[in-house]
Structures are given as C-alpha cells and as structure tokens.
Design a protein around this motif. Structure first.
Motif, short mmCIF file in Angstrom:
data_model
loop_
_atom_site.label_atom_id
_atom_site.label_comp_id
_atom_site.label_asym_id
_atom_site.label_seq_id
_atom_site.Cartn_x
_atom_site.Cartn_y
_atom_site.Cartn_z
N ALA A 1 0.80 -1.23 0.00
CA ALA A 1 0.00 0.00 0.00
C ALA A 1 0.83 1.28 0.00
O ALA A 1 0.28 2.36 0.22
N HIS A 2 2.13 1.17 -0.26
CA HIS A 2 2.93 2.40 -0.41
C HIS A 2 4.18 2.12 -1.23
O HIS A 2 5.17 1.58 -0.73
N VAL A 3 4.14 2.50 -2.50
CA VAL A 3 5.31 2.37 -3.37
C VAL A 3 5.39 3.58 -4.30
O VAL A 3 4.47 4.41 -4.37
N HIS A 4 6.50 3.65 -5.01
CA HIS A 4 6.71 4.52 -6.19
C HIS A 4 7.31 3.56 -7.21
O HIS A 4 8.34 2.96 -6.93
N THR A 5 6.66 3.40 -8.36
CA THR A 5 6.99 2.20 -9.12
C THR A 5 7.08 2.44 -10.62
O THR A 5 6.80 3.54 -11.13
N ALA B 1 0.01 7.57 5.25
CA ALA B 1 0.89 6.72 4.43
C ALA B 1 2.16 6.31 5.16
O ALA B 1 3.00 5.60 4.59
N HIS B 2 2.33 6.77 6.40
CA HIS B 2 3.49 6.44 7.22
C HIS B 2 3.06 6.35 8.67
O HIS B 2 1.95 6.79 9.03
N LEU B 3 3.98 5.89 9.51
CA LEU B 3 3.81 5.97 10.96
C LEU B 3 4.88 6.93 11.50
O LEU B 3 6.07 6.77 11.20
N THR C 1 5.59 -0.27 2.06
CA THR C 1 7.05 -0.28 2.18
C THR C 1 7.72 1.05 1.84
O THR C 1 8.80 1.33 2.31
N ASP C 2 7.12 1.84 0.96
CA ASP C 2 7.76 3.03 0.38
C ASP C 2 8.91 2.66 -0.54
O ASP C 2 9.78 3.49 -0.81
N ALA C 3 8.94 1.43 -1.03
CA ALA C 3 9.96 1.06 -2.02
C ALA C 3 9.79 1.96 -3.25
O ALA C 3 8.68 2.23 -3.69
ZN LIG Z 1 6.56 7.29 -0.41
#
Ligand SMILES: [Zn+2]
Length: 409
Positions: A57-61, A224-226, A316-318
C-alpha cells in the motif's frame, strides 16, 4: 479450462479455512472448497499455504519494479506518488507478468516541499531513471501554498486519473531539512475537503506526531506512514480512533530512516536469487536521515494503534534502485514489513490481513484481497505455514496473477 489447487491450507485474507480445494478459471476464483470439478487440471499443493496475492500500500513504481514485486507474490502495488495513473497503465493492467497498480499521481505539496529534499542537487522527482516516459500528458505537479490552489488542483488530478489524493505534510525535521516548506492547516483542510466532496479517498504523508495530528484534523482517511519522531501518546491514538483513519506504517522505511539496512533480508537466499545487483545494493543501504530515532518506539506505536482497533496496512515506500533511498526493495520488503508487524506484536494472521483484505477494503478494491468466489485469481502459494512462522511467506512456490501462473525464478 479450470485449474484446482489441491491440498493447501487456505488463508482467505481474513481467516484460516483449513485444507480446501481452490478452483480458478478465466482469471477468477470460481470455487472455494468442495470436490475437484470434473476435467480440472490439478496442482498438488500439499504442505503449502495458499494466500491472496499480497498488496503493497505504499510504493513509487515502474514496469520493472512491478515485475520484481510479482516475483515475491505481490500482485498489486499502490503508488503514493508517480505516473501510473489510470490512463497510463493499460499495458500494465493487461500484463500478467507484472503486478497491477493504482496511483495517486503526484501529491499536493508546496513548491520546494517534500519530497524535493530527498534528491541530490539537480535531481528532480519525476519518472524514475530508465522508466519509459508515460504516454499522454505529462504528470500534473500540484504545487500549492494556498487553499484556493489546492482546491483547484483536485478536479485536475481526478481528470488526469489519480485513484486517490495524496497530501504531503512534512516540515523536513526527520529528513535533516528543518524548515522545509509545508502545507499549512488551512490549505490541507481545504484540499482534503474538496477531494472528499469529489468522493476521493485521501491519504497523507506524515512522519511526525504533529504532522499526523494536522492530517487527522483535516479529515484525512489514511496516513501513508507511521510517525517516528517520538513515542505515541494517548492523545494521538485517541484522535486516530475517533477519526477512523488507517495507517500504512512502513516500518521498513522508518527503520531505514534510522540507518537500519535490509542486509539480513538481502542475505536470505529466497530474496538474493530474485534481486539484481542494483536492488541488492539498494536493499543493503539506508536513508539514514534520523539515526536518533527509536525503532522500539515505532514498533510500540504500531502495536498501540492496532490494539486500539485502527486498521494497519502493509506498505514499504519502495521506490527506485538508488542507495540513498535504500533499505527497501519492491516485493521483498513486503515480507520484511510482515515480519516487523509480527515483531511489533501482531499475530501472523493479523499481519497477513494487513497485506490483503484490510487494504482491499480501505482502498475500495472489491475484486481482490481475499480468496472468495468471483474475485480475481491473484494468489500466492508458499511452502510451510506463515500463520505460525511469518517468515514462511518467502517460501514462494507459485504466484498467479488473474489466474496466470507466473514462472518464478
Ligand atoms: Zn513514499
């Protein structure tokens, strides 16, 4: 042609169903339980566990990253800033060798605001290096410093195919850039209200308790983060509960910000065999902007939110394979995040819900995230029992995307 996966323990996205036959046909799950339909092709999955395909639920791809994610059983990635908006992804949606994707497009932020501080001089956020330029219009960069500007960008983002609206709420304090231009409360309030008026899901990037409070006050749907700048307080937990927000903790990102790399994961053969040299180097690196942070505080915050009934979603924010954005790799880091959630105190089943059914429900992805008749046949088969040993999710034995079995290396 019907295919039936036989002999596996089934986790349907919410609960363990025991050993059940699962039949798929024409890209969909057509039967859960019961006998093997006549004429069905049988896949013997004894000793394995069948899960819904995982969702990050959190990437840039980009296309290559979506292919990497799928190798790890991640069948959907949710982009939180990027170019894979509705009109740009027809080829991805149709291609069963890559994960499916949804995207916020670009997030609302002031000129010079987050994420510009993450990039070296001369590097501008945009399509990752080597990515195919997206077809059609260039991405809309919704730089806003006033409520009027934020409100005006909302329909434009929707028109350009954003699936949800992202707001950056960041003063740079945990990235070593204090004083970074940040959305003020009035601009955030107005933007969120306008997005919700259009029926859009709203998500905020917030890494501190104060920024989290601002986003919740604005009426945001999810974080989108903690936050990582200190321990949680009863006040912030209560605010989150009262607002009904969800969190995508991205503990792997918080850890990386503190200088904790993904070296142990990269040393795992089940990961190493799937990463090229650039991703291996990236996973072994870290952001390291906030070494004074406490991972134990972050884990305790995740547990406290979970115990209070807040939905947690695996993310993940990958992003790109660059060491200064390291500690993360597409697909692999989803498994790492599952391990962190269990370390925080969630049960394996609770962690797996956070990567499947909970995410589908919060993002309105009604066609996936569970093993149920009529849903997409996005499936992950792993050897062993991740319901008792979460690390078993990395024992990838088979991945199906819309019923197509991926050839895994
Ligand atoms: Zn991000």
């Amino acid at each position: 042609m019907t295919t039936t996966i036989v002999g596996a323990q089934v986790f349907d996205g919410t609960a363990v169903l025991g050993i059940q036959n699962i039949s798929i046909e024409d890209g969909k799950i057509v039967q859960v339980g019961g006998d093997v339909p006549a004429g069905s092709q049988v896949v013997d999955a004894s000793g394995s566990t069948l899960l819904p395909g995982l969702i990050d639920a959190h990437v840039h791809t980009n296309r290559d990253s979506l292919a990497l994610a799928l190798q790890f059983g991640v069948t959907t990635e949710l982009e939180m800033q990027g170019t894979n908006t509705r009109d740009n992804r027809a080829a991805i949606s149709a291609d069963d060798t890559v994960a499916d994707v949804r995207s916020a497009g670009f997030g609302i932020t002031p000129p010079g605001g987050h994420p510009s501080e993450l990039f070296p001089e001369g590097f501008r956020p945009g399509p990752p290096p080597g990515a195919q330029p997206p077809p059609g219009l260039p991405p809309l960069m919704p730089f806003s410093t006033t409520p009027e500007q934020a409100v005006a960008f909302i329909p434009q983002l929707i028109e350009r195919g954003s699936d949800y609206i992202k707001f950056m709420v960041d003063d740079g304090s945990v990235e070593g850039h204090p004083g970074l231009p940040m959305l003020d409360q009035a601009t955030l309030n107005a933007g969120v209200a306008e997005a919700k008026r259009h029926g859009m899901l709203t998500i905020a990037h917030a890494l501190t308790v104060d920024a989290t409070r601002m986003a919740i006050e604005a009426g945001i749907d999810g974080l989108a983060h903690l936050f990582m700048d200190g321990p949680h307080t009863t006040e912030i937990i209560d605010l989150a509960v009262d607002a009904g927000v969800f969190f995508v903790p991205c503990i792997v990102l918080d850890a990386s910000m503190m200088g904790i790399t993904g070296r142990d994961l990269a040393d795992d053969d089940r990961v190493a065999t799937r990463l090229d040299a650039d991703w291996d180097t990236t996973l072994r690196s870290s952001f390291n902007h906030y070494p004074q942070g406490s991972l134990d505080d972050v884990l305790a915050s995740a547990k406290a939110l979970h115990d209070a009934g807040i939905d947690l979603l695996v993310g993940t924010d990958a992003s790109v394979a660059l060491p200064f954005m390291g500690g993360l790799a597409h697909g692999a880091s989803v498994h790492h995040e599952l391990q962190y959630l269990v370390r925080a105190g969630l049960s394996p089943a609770e962690a797996l819900r956070a990567a499947t059914s909970t995410t589908a429900r919060r993002f309105g992805l009604d066609d996936r995230g569970r093993i149920a008749e009529g849903l997409r046949a996005d499936l992950l088969l792993v050897d062993g029992d991740p319901l008792t040993t979460i690390g078993d999710t990395l024992n990838v034995r088979g991945v199906w995307r819309r019923g197509q079995l991926l050839s895994t290396s």
